[in-house]
Design an enzyme around this catalytic site. Sequence first.
Site, PDB file in Angstrom:
ATOM      1  CD  GLU A 376      18.254   9.543  64.073  1.00  0.00           C
ATOM      2  OE1 GLU A 376      19.254   9.064  64.631  1.00  0.00           O
ATOM      3  OE2 GLU A 376      18.254  10.640  63.483  1.00  0.00           O
ATOM      4  CB  THR A 505      32.779  11.124  58.961  1.00  0.00           C
ATOM      5  OG1 THR A 505      31.429  10.668  58.783  1.00  0.00           O
ATOM      6  CG2 THR A 505      33.125  11.190  60.442  1.00  0.00           C
TER       7      THR A 505
END
Length: 517
Positions: A376, A505
């Site tokens: 992440e 997106t």
Amino acid sequence: MHFSKLSAVALLPLAFAVPVDEKLQKRQDTRPDNHALNRERADAVKDAFTFAWNGYKKYAFPHDELHPVSNGFSDSRNGWGASAVDAFSTALLMQIPEIIDEILNYIPTINFDTTPDQISLFETTIRYLGGMISGYDLLKGPLASFAKNSTAVDACLSQAHRLASNLAFAFNTPSGVPINNLYFNPSRTDGGTTNGLATVGTLVLEWTRLADLTGNTTFATLSQKGESYILNPKPATSEPWPGLVGSNIDTITGNFLDASGGWVGGSDSAYEYLIKMYVYDTTRFATYRDRWIKAADSSIAYLAQHPSSRPDLTFLAYYNGKNPIPYSQHLACFDGGNFILGGLVLKEQKYIDFGLALVNGCEDTYNQTVTHIGPEEFRWSTNGTQGVPSDQIAFYNRAGYYITNGFYDLRPEVLESFYYAYRATGDQKYRDWAWNGFVAINATARVGSGFSSFQNVNAAGGGGYNDFQESFLFAELMKYAYLIHAPDNVWQVEHDGKNEWVYNTEAHPFKVAGPPI
């Protein structure tokens, strides 16, 4: 892990998921296209999508998300069936009639007038509006043969119109910059007076497309007014380098409140949409193109960094004012694909080349971990091992980065950029990299009735499941993993040298309004 519904993957996980040595990688770079292999891989991704859909349908539909470990569900996106709407365009591109029909017949039944929970204008726009607009575009266009229920197809657009109408009060601020956190019944905001760059700058594509389809120009006017403060940022100190701006905007004045940011979460998709609006309509959005060029050029000049231990890698740094900070995220790994898209439509090879360098860096974040999936958040050093934790020095010396947050949330950005890299170059290695990533995700994230986020990409087995399957597993991860291997078609990026569709997106494709470029 369960491979019973994924026979192609079951046969090949070790061969494709492990890192390869340099000589093998060079052979992959130049290997010929293999149509049988492409079809086998595309079908394997399609099978995985169907497996996840079946689990969601059995245990969670019409709620927002499946909890695949416990076979439970949640409604983090207002209980309107986020996973179903997010899966819609992917099911269409995969051409799975049964799932298309299930979602198409469901969308007209959603009550977008009510929800007990807080609404995110940003998330609702990219997932719900994006999913319904995309489904409508596809079913009125190249996939019209799947439109068995024409009334329901029309309802996709009317439902999008209704939802946007219900959300439009968010723009009722002194500046026109919207407030993100909303409530219905009665319509009100959370009282905040600050919004983020991404949450302001990632509305304009969906709301403009909706305006163009419905003829209700108010939707375009509202979103473009908010966007205008990004195109003309104030004060000047909020733009440390041309095109690169701060992360927070005052909804009263429209002024930026800081000068920190980058291509990371919170800012990312605002830059993404600058070039995508130009792809959507070159005749109306040249100013957006110009702002993207400034941001891209400044990023190359001031943010590109090479880790001390791996100077062959390139990452984009975060910044605070004119101070670059060696930090990035999985979310930021869309950046390579966005640079490549910009290079393709502007016919500028320098952006393609830089994008490919970013893609290589993000691929490295995958192939260096135990699970072969990237973390992440990660950092690097430009000065020896300064700042590198002592227990990660050996990893840093090999990998060129060190992990600050090992979580994996079923994110698609690395595979997304592989997709753009392949569409730009035709190099089969990007298909192989995407397959490696898909196999790795299938090996660790697939659990119970679906796929789950997990704690640690650098621990065997992922370090424990969070029992949560994000809706964007369907919308983005499975779509990009599929499209890179799928046959060419009009909705593919750079189809016959032009782009007739542009992806929001959340990876929902919209038909472009202007001349395709």
